[in-house]
Design a protein around this motif. Structure first.
Motif, mmCIF file in Angstrom:
data_model
loop_
_atom_site.group_PDB
_atom_site.id
_atom_site.type_symbol
_atom_site.label_atom_id
_atom_site.label_comp_id
_atom_site.label_asym_id
_atom_site.label_seq_id
_atom_site.Cartn_x
_atom_site.Cartn_y
_atom_site.Cartn_z
ATOM 1 N N LYS A 49 0.849 -1.195 0.000
ATOM 2 C CA LYS A 49 0.000 0.000 0.000
ATOM 3 C C LYS A 49 0.890 1.252 0.000
ATOM 4 C CE LYS A 49 -3.653 2.613 0.968
ATOM 5 N NZ LYS A 49 -4.582 2.899 -0.129
ATOM 6 N N ASN B 153 -13.580 2.287 -4.033
ATOM 7 C CA ASN B 153 -12.946 2.546 -2.741
ATOM 8 C C ASN B 153 -12.639 4.019 -2.602
ATOM 9 O OD1 ASN B 153 -9.841 3.279 -2.444
ATOM 10 N ND2 ASN B 153 -10.074 2.101 -4.344
ATOM 11 N N VAL C 66 -10.401 4.978 0.286
ATOM 12 C CA VAL C 66 -9.620 4.760 1.509
ATOM 13 C C VAL C 66 -8.966 6.077 1.941
ATOM 14 C CG1 VAL C 66 -7.654 3.505 2.485
ATOM 15 C CG2 VAL C 66 -9.276 2.330 0.987
ATOM 16 N N GLY C 67 -8.517 6.853 0.972
ATOM 17 C CA GLY C 67 -7.932 8.149 1.311
ATOM 18 C C GLY C 67 -6.502 8.039 1.816
ATOM 19 N N LEU C 68 -5.811 7.019 1.307
ATOM 20 C CA LEU C 68 -4.378 6.885 1.591
ATOM 21 C C LEU C 68 -4.092 6.687 3.082
ATOM 22 C CD1 LEU C 68 -1.768 6.752 -0.009
ATOM 23 C CD2 LEU C 68 -1.823 9.210 -0.249
ATOM 24 N N ASN D 188 3.437 6.602 -6.865
ATOM 25 C CA ASN D 188 1.996 6.703 -7.117
ATOM 26 C C ASN D 188 1.625 8.163 -7.371
ATOM 27 O OD1 ASN D 188 -0.770 6.627 -7.113
ATOM 28 N ND2 ASN D 188 -0.971 5.388 -5.255
ATOM 29 N N CYS E 83 -3.460 8.503 -7.215
ATOM 30 C CA CYS E 83 -4.514 8.175 -6.255
ATOM 31 C C CYS E 83 -5.716 9.093 -6.494
ATOM 32 C CB CYS E 83 -4.016 8.332 -4.820
ATOM 33 S SG CYS E 83 -5.364 8.109 -3.633
ATOM 34 N N ASN F 253 -8.239 9.563 -4.519
ATOM 35 C CA ASN F 253 -8.999 9.845 -3.294
ATOM 36 C C ASN F 253 -8.350 10.819 -2.324
ATOM 37 O OD1 ASN F 253 -10.887 7.991 -4.215
ATOM 38 N ND2 ASN F 253 -9.841 6.280 -3.238
ATOM 39 N N ASN G 221 -4.089 2.806 -12.155
ATOM 40 C CA ASN G 221 -4.762 3.004 -10.881
ATOM 41 C C ASN G 221 -6.270 2.874 -11.104
ATOM 42 O OD1 ASN G 221 -5.294 3.778 -8.151
ATOM 43 N ND2 ASN G 221 -3.437 5.017 -8.182
ATOM 44 N N THR G 222 -7.024 2.935 -10.024
ATOM 45 C CA THR G 222 -8.479 2.842 -10.139
ATOM 46 C C THR G 222 -9.029 4.036 -10.925
ATOM 47 O OG1 THR G 222 -8.669 3.958 -8.034
ATOM 48 C CG2 THR G 222 -8.731 1.546 -7.997
HETATM 49 O O1 RRO Z 1 -5.899 4.949 -0.549
HETATM 50 C C1 RRO Z 1 -6.669 5.101 -1.504
HETATM 51 O O2 RRO Z 1 -7.794 5.604 -1.397
HETATM 52 C C2 RRO Z 1 -6.275 4.705 -2.863
HETATM 53 C C3 RRO Z 1 -5.008 4.879 -3.398
HETATM 54 BR BR1 RRO Z 1 -3.559 5.524 -2.426
HETATM 55 C C4 RRO Z 1 -4.775 4.565 -4.760
HETATM 56 O O3 RRO Z 1 -3.676 4.710 -5.341
HETATM 57 N N1 RRO Z 1 -5.821 4.074 -5.471
HETATM 58 C C5 RRO Z 1 -7.046 3.888 -4.920
HETATM 59 O O4 RRO Z 1 -7.967 3.435 -5.595
HETATM 60 N N2 RRO Z 1 -7.254 4.198 -3.620
#
Ligand code: RRO
Length: 277
Positions: free
Chosen positions: A18, A42, A44-46, A101, A104, A106, A166-167
């Motif tokens: 991660k 997702n 998650v927000g890192l 990365n 991201c 988010n 990435n997503t």
């Molecule tokens: O943590 C996230 O929300 C996140 C990250 Br760092 C990313 O690179 N890609 C993603 O879908 N979520």
């Protein structure tokens, strides 16, 4: 990292951890995950414990785990990326590569916003390269006007490979409450829905750069993995499928020789980038 308690890492080629930031982050408001009919959203927000925790507590436990280990870094400024690289540089005995990365979806600062500008990507990769000799793989987003141009900028600046994709930025709605399914409102879509998008990005970046590509986006089985290789991926990573069953990783590895034979190949290396157009 929980994956190490679920599967035997010596049975896969490698893992990408991660993304970490310089300081710990709490991440976005809940809910952070929403399953759609064709993939997972997702936000998650890192969330992560920070790079020092990774260096002191996680990476040492992965030494000798039997597979290649890639760290992943993310930041809000070029300086943050450079400092992350500096901190990871001493771990070259454990790390096969560092994923930068810049995609991201988010976070409010950095993330996908950095990966959209050629100049930013170029200067960020050069900055990171100044602080580490560990091979760099830049992780890009499909949500840019021309991903191949971003890939070329990353490679010309010192990225030895690419991590794609990435997503995909997305939104899920609960019609009964007229609210987003996610606390962070928007999210990143992964899983089968994005595989065709990812394949196109891999093929375009393969043609534009020829560098090693770690392909990802909806890989659920060995056939998907081989499709990514045909598009130009030298390695394939699996995310969403592992949420359902981490042992899918074994199935993919075990099935690979048979699916390669279906495509008329005896080894993975001979099929990379062989798409007929
Ligand atoms: O943590 C996230 O929300 C996140 C990250 Br760092 C990313 O690179 N890609 C993603 O879908 N979520």
């Amino acid at each position: 990292m929980e994956i190490a308690s679920l599967i035997d890492l010596s049975r896969v080629g490698g893992i990408i951890l991660k993304s970490v930031t310089l300081n710990p982050r709490e991440g976005n408001p809940f809910p952070r995950i929403w399953e759609t009919s064709c993939g997972v959203l997702n936000s998650v927000g890192l969330e992560n414990p920070g790079v020092d925790f990774l260096v002191d507590n996680i990476l040492p436990r992965l030494e000798g785990c039997g597979c290649a280990v890639f760290a992943s870094i993310a930041g809000e400024s070029e300086e943050e990326y450079a400092r992350l690289a500096e901190k990871l540089n001493s771990l070259e005995a454990i790390l096969s590569g560092i994923e930068i990365n810049v995609s991201c979806p988010n976070v409010k600062k950095g993330g996908i916003e950095f990966g959209a500008y050629l100049e930013t990507v170029a200067s960020l990769v050069k900055g990171v390269k100044n602080y580490t000799s560990i091979p760099l793989f830049t992780k890009l987003s499909s949500a840019v006007s021309d991903i191949a141009k971003v890939a070329v900028a990353a490679v010309e600046s010192g990225s030895v490979g690419l991590s794609l994709i990435n997503t995909v930025p997305a939104l899920g709605i609960d019609h009964t409450r007229r609210k987003s399914r996610l606390g962070g409102v928007y999210g990143g879509l992964s899983g089968p829905a994005i595989k065709p998008v990812a394949l196109k990005c891999v093929w375009e970046c393969f043609r534009a750069t020829g560098v090693p590509i770690i392909g990802s986006g909806g890989v659920m089985n060995a056939r998907d993995a081989v499709e990514f290789m045909i598009a130009g991926a030298r390695a394939v990573s699996v995310g969403t499928a592992l949420l359902r069953d981490a042992r899918t990783a074994y199935e993919i590895v075990d099935e690979l020789p048979r699916v390669l034979r279906e495509s008329g190949a005896l080894s993975a290396s001979e099929i990379v980038g062989t798409l007929k157009t």
